[in-house]
Design a protein around this motif. Structure first.
Motif, mmCIF file in Angstrom:
data_model
loop_
_atom_site.group_PDB
_atom_site.id
_atom_site.type_symbol
_atom_site.label_atom_id
_atom_site.label_comp_id
_atom_site.label_asym_id
_atom_site.label_seq_id
_atom_site.Cartn_x
_atom_site.Cartn_y
_atom_site.Cartn_z
ATOM 1 N N UNK A 36 -6.086 10.030 1.342
ATOM 2 C CA UNK A 36 -6.001 8.600 1.063
ATOM 3 C C UNK A 36 -4.742 8.359 0.240
ATOM 4 N N UNK A 37 -3.939 7.417 0.703
ATOM 5 C CA UNK A 37 -2.684 7.136 0.013
ATOM 6 C C UNK A 37 -2.766 5.800 -0.696
ATOM 7 N N UNK A 38 -1.901 5.617 -1.691
ATOM 8 C CA UNK A 38 -1.842 4.301 -2.335
ATOM 9 C C UNK A 38 -0.966 3.377 -1.498
ATOM 10 N N UNK A 39 -0.792 2.165 -1.996
ATOM 11 C CA UNK A 39 -0.087 1.160 -1.202
ATOM 12 C C UNK A 39 1.353 1.587 -0.904
ATOM 13 N N UNK A 40 1.911 2.488 -1.709
ATOM 14 C CA UNK A 40 3.290 2.930 -1.478
ATOM 15 C C UNK A 40 3.358 4.225 -0.683
ATOM 16 N N UNK A 41 2.186 4.707 -0.226
ATOM 17 C CA UNK A 41 2.191 5.896 0.619
ATOM 18 C C UNK A 41 2.094 7.207 -0.122
ATOM 19 N N UNK A 42 1.865 7.160 -1.439
ATOM 20 C CA UNK A 42 1.706 8.414 -2.189
ATOM 21 C C UNK A 42 0.243 8.856 -2.145
ATOM 22 N N UNK A 43 0.049 10.185 -2.054
ATOM 23 C CA UNK A 43 -1.316 10.701 -1.959
ATOM 24 C C UNK A 43 -2.097 10.390 -3.239
ATOM 25 N N UNK A 44 -3.276 9.791 -3.059
ATOM 26 C CA UNK A 44 -4.144 9.492 -4.197
ATOM 27 C C UNK A 44 -5.211 10.562 -4.369
ATOM 28 N N UNK A 45 -5.883 10.863 -3.274
ATOM 29 C CA UNK A 45 -7.019 11.793 -3.306
ATOM 30 C C UNK A 45 -7.453 12.009 -1.859
ATOM 31 N N UNK A 46 -8.471 12.836 -1.670
ATOM 32 C CA UNK A 46 -9.079 12.960 -0.352
ATOM 33 C C UNK A 46 -10.439 12.278 -0.368
ATOM 34 N N UNK A 47 -10.818 11.715 0.767
ATOM 35 C CA UNK A 47 -12.147 11.107 0.888
ATOM 36 C C UNK A 47 -12.853 11.768 2.067
ATOM 37 N N UNK A 48 -14.186 11.760 2.021
ATOM 38 C CA UNK A 48 -14.960 12.360 3.113
ATOM 39 C C UNK A 48 -14.747 11.556 4.389
ATOM 40 N N UNK A 49 -14.587 12.263 5.513
ATOM 41 C CA UNK A 49 -14.439 11.602 6.812
ATOM 42 C C UNK A 49 -15.799 11.704 7.512
ATOM 43 N N UNK A 50 -16.575 10.630 7.403
ATOM 44 C CA UNK A 50 -17.960 10.669 7.874
ATOM 45 C C UNK A 50 -18.025 10.791 9.389
#
Lengths: 294, 325
Positions: A36-50
C-alpha cells in the motif's frame, strides 16, 4: 500507522496489516498481501489481499452475529455506537495521520475529515432509537383491524466502501448499516485501505460484538462478485464498486433478491449530512394486521 | 507402518488369534499394557499433515456425498419428541428435497424409548435405526439396568446399539468388568450391530484410547465410537486416527473388518473431509463405506448440503436456505 521513518538511527517498524473478521484479526486465508502506497507513491505498509474464502468466512461471521445485534435494544445499540465515536475521538491523531498519508490531504483538511467522520458516527448513534418512529406507522385501514408497520433490519449487508474518501466515506456508508441493526461485510478502499484498518482496530476495542463488522482489504473487483452472489448476503452497497462491474454486480445480486444501493456516477460528497436514505435502504418494513374485537 | 501387536498364527473364527486374551483379567491387563505407547508428537503431526490435503471439485462432490451416506443423524436431547424424531427420519431419507440425488444417511440415532418411532418411519428405507443404550451418556448404572436398556432398544427394532463403556471402571484399571459388560451387551444385542463408545474425552491420554479401542474390539464390538457428544473434546482427528489404526491392525491379525464412528464436534464439511482422508490413508480404502465408517452428527448434514449446493450452484449458499429437522 504509516511506516515510520528512521529516527535517531532506529529502523522503521515495517507493518503487514490483517483482516478484521468475527472480532479477530486473521491473515488472508490465501496468505497473500499487497503493498500500500501513500498518495505520493511511497510504500506505507502491506495489507492483506483477501480471497473469496475470506469473503465466505466474513459472511458467516456476520450472519452469526446478526441475531445478537439485531436483537439488542435500540438504546443499547445507540450506546455501543456512541462508544465507537468515543474511541475514534481517542485515536483522532493517529487517524489523521492515516488520512494524510492515504489521501495526500493537508493535515488541516484531513483533521476536518476525521472530525466529520466522528460526528457522523455520533449522528447515526442517535438514530438507533428513532428509526422505528420515523419509518414505522400505524395505518388506517377499512376493516376491523389494528394495522401497523415497523422496520426490521435487512440482515447481512455487503459494503463496497468508497474508493476515494477512505475514512469519512467508509463511516458514511458503514454507520447506517449498524444503526438499523444489520451486520456488515466491508471491502475497504483498494488503494487506501489503512484508515479502514485503523477503524477496525477501533471497533475491536469498543463494545461492538465480534462479527457485527467485518473489514476485508484487497482487490474490490476480485471480491465483489462473490459478495454479490452469496445467498446469505441480504443487501449490497455498491458505493465503491468499479464502474465497469456495477451493472453486472446488480444483475448477480438480483439472483438472490438482494437490496442494492446502486453505484453513484461520481463519488458522493460525504461531508454533507445525509438524510435517512441509507437507514431506509437497510430496513425492511413489516406490516401486521391484528383483528380487533372480542 | 507396522502393526502394533504380534503377527497372527491362525485365522478363522471370530478374533481367533486373540481368543485367549479375554480369558481372565490378568491376561487382558498383560495384553493391553503390552501395547506400544503412542508417539503423541508423531500422531498429532500426521493428523495435521492429513488435514492439509486439499480436495477439489469432482473429488469434493464425491467426498460430500460419501460423508452424507456415512452420517448417523443424531438427536439425543431431553426435549426429543416423537414429532421431532419423525421429522429427523424424513430428513434422513431425503436429506435435500431440492436435490433428490443426495444419498440417504446411514442411520438415525435416538434414545431407546424413541427407537420404535424411528423404526416405524424408516421401514422399507435403507436408513438404519441406531439407539443409544446402557445408561447413556454416563454409563453409571448396574449391569441389569444396562441390559434392560439394551433390550428396550432391540425390542423396539433398533438395528444398531450404541453402548457406553464404564469409564470409571476403565480408569481404575478394572478392565475385566468393562470387558464383561461389553460381552454381555453384545449378547443382548442379538442380530443388532454393537457400537462401543469409548468417550475418549474422559480417558487419560492417547495410550488409554489405544487400550480402550483394543479392549472393545476384543470384547466383540462391531464398531468403536469416539464419544457420546456430551463431553468436550469429542472426536478429534488424532483420536480417530488411533482408532483407525486399531481396526486396521485387528483386520491384519484376524481378517475381520471392524468399524469406527467419529461422533461429536464434527460440524463442517471441511472437518468431515479431513476425516475421510484419514480413513483412506490410515485404515485404507476398504473402510470408505458406511458399513465401516460413520459420522455421529446433527449439524454436520446441513453444512454438507450447503457445500454441495455451493459446488453445484457456483455461489455460496446461506444456512437459512437449508431446512433442518
Amino acid at each position: 500507522m504509516s511506516l515510520s521513518p528512521p529516527v535517531d538511527g532506529r529502523l522503521g517498524v515495517a507493518k503487514t496489516f490483517k483482516l478484521y473478521v468475527g472480532g479477530a484479526f486473521p491473515r488472508s486465508e490465501s496468505g497473500r498481501s499487497y503493498p500500500v502506497s501513500d498518495a505520493k507513491g511511497r510504500l506505507l505498509a502491506h495489507a492483506a489481499l483477501a480471497s473469496r474464502k475470506d469473503v465466505r468466512d466474513a459472511v458467516s461471521a456476520a450472519a452469526g452475529a446478526g441475531k445478537g445485534w439485531s436483537g439488542a435494544t435500540a438504546y443499547n445499540k445507540g450506546q455501543v455506537l456512541y462508544r465507537v465515536a468515543e474511541m475514534l475521538q481517542a485515536r483522532r491523531e493517529g487517524l489523521v495521520d492515516d488520512v494524510v498519508a492515504a489521501e495526500g490531504l493537508t493535515r488541516k483538511r484531513a483533521s476536518t475529515q476525521v472530525d466529520a467522520a466522528i460526528d457522523r458516527w455520533v449522528w447515526y448513534a442517535g438514530w438507533t432509537d428513532k428509526i422505528s418512529s420515523v419509518l414505522g406507522s400505524v395505518n388506517p385501514v377499512a376493516g376491523p383491524f389494528v394495522n401497523w408497520s415497523a422496520p426490521e433490519p435487512t440482515g447481512v449487508v455487503g459494503v463496497l466502501a468508497p474508493q476515494g474518501s477512505s475514512l469519512l466515506g467508509l463511516v458514511d456508508v458503514l454507520a447506517p448499516v449498524l444503526a438499523t441493526g444489520c451486520t456488515a461485510v466491508v471491502v475497504a478502499s483498494q488503494e487506501r485501505p489503512l484508515p479502514a484498518v485503523g477503524l477496525s482496530e477501533v471497533l475491536a476495542t469498543s463494545d461492538v460484538p465480534g462479527g457485527v463488522v467485518n473489514i476485508l482489504t484487497g482487490a474490490t473487483a476480485e471480491l465483489a462478485p462473490w459478495l454479490a452472489a452469496h445467498a446469505e448476503v441480504h443487501g449490497l452497497d455498491l458505493a465503491g464498486a468499479p464502474a465497469e462491474l456495477a451493472v453486472e454486480l446488480e444483475r448477480t445480486a438480483a439472483d438472490t433478491v438482494k437490496r442494492v444501493l446502486p453505484r453513484p456516477a461520481t463519488e458522493a460528497d460525504h461531508t454533507r449530512v445525509p438524510g435517512t436514505a441509507r437507514l431506509r435502504a437497510w430496513s425492511e418494513i413489516k406490516t401486521v394486521w391484528h383483528p380487533v374485537g372480542r | 507402518m507396522t502393526t502394533t501387536v504380534p503377527a497372527p498364527r491362525t485365522t478363522g473364527e471370530r478374533g481367533a488369534p486373540l481368543a485367549d486374551v479375554g480369558r481372565d483379567e490378568a491376561s487382558l491387563r498383560r495384553f493391553l499394557h503390552g501395547l506400544p505407547g503412542v508417539d503423541q508428537v508423531g500422531l498429532e503431526r500426521r493428523s495435521a499433515t492429513l488435514a492439509t490435503r486439499s480436495i477439489k471439485a469432482d473429488s469434493k462432490m464425491r467426498a460430500i456425498d460419501m460423508a452424507v451416506s456415512m452420517i448417523d443423524l443424531t438427536t439425543l436431547e431431553g426435549a426429543d419428541t416423537p414429532g421431532k424424531v419423525r421429522s429427523l427420519c424424513a430428513q434422513a431419507m431425503r436429506p435435500d428435497p431440492e436435490y433428490p440425488d443426495v444419498p440417504a444417511v446411514a442411520a438415525v440415532c435416538v434414545y431407546p424409548d424413541l427407537a420404535g418411532v424411528a423404526v416405524e418411519r424408516l421401514a422399507g428405507s435403507s436408513v438404519g435405526v441406531a439407539a443409544v443404550a446402557t445408561a447413556f451418556p454416563s454409563g453409571r448404572s448396574s449391569l441389569a439396568v444396562k441390559l434392560a436398556d439394551t433390550a428396550l432398544a432391540v425390542d423396539a427394532g433398533a438395528s444398531e446399539i450404541d453402548m457406553v463403556i464404564d469409564r470409571g471402571a476403565f480408569l481404575t484399571g478394572n478392565y475385566g468388568l468393562v470387558y464383561d459388560e461389553i460381552v454381555a451387551v453384545k449378547q443382548a444385542c442379538g442380530p443388532a450391530h454393537l457400537k462401543v463408545i469409548l468417550e475418549t474425552g474422559e480417558l487419560a491420554g492417547y495410550d488409554d484410547v489405544r487400550r480402550a479401542s483394543w479392549l472393545a474390539l476384543l470384547a466383540g464390538a462391531d464398531v468403536i465410537k469416539t464419544s457420546t457428544g456430551k463431553i468436550s473434546p469429542a472426536a478429534t482427528l488424532p483420536v480417530v486416527q488411533l482408532m483407525l489404526l486399531a481396526v486396521r491392525d485387528w483386520h491384519r491379525l484376524t481378517g475381520e473388518h471392524r468399524g469406527v464412528k467419529a461422533a461429536g464436534g464434527i460440524r463442517s464439511a471441511k472437518d468431515a473431509i479431513k476425516h475421510l482422508v484419514a480413513v483412506n490413508e490410515v485404515a485404507g480404502p476398504d473402510w470408505l463405506t458406511p458399513a465401516l465408517f460413520r459420522f455421529g452428527a446433527s449439524s454436520l448434514l446441513n453444512d454438507l448440503l450447503r457445500q454441495r449446493r455451493t459446488q453445484l450452484e457456483g455461489h455460496y449458499v446461506g444456512a437459512s436456505y437449508i431446512g433442518s429437522a
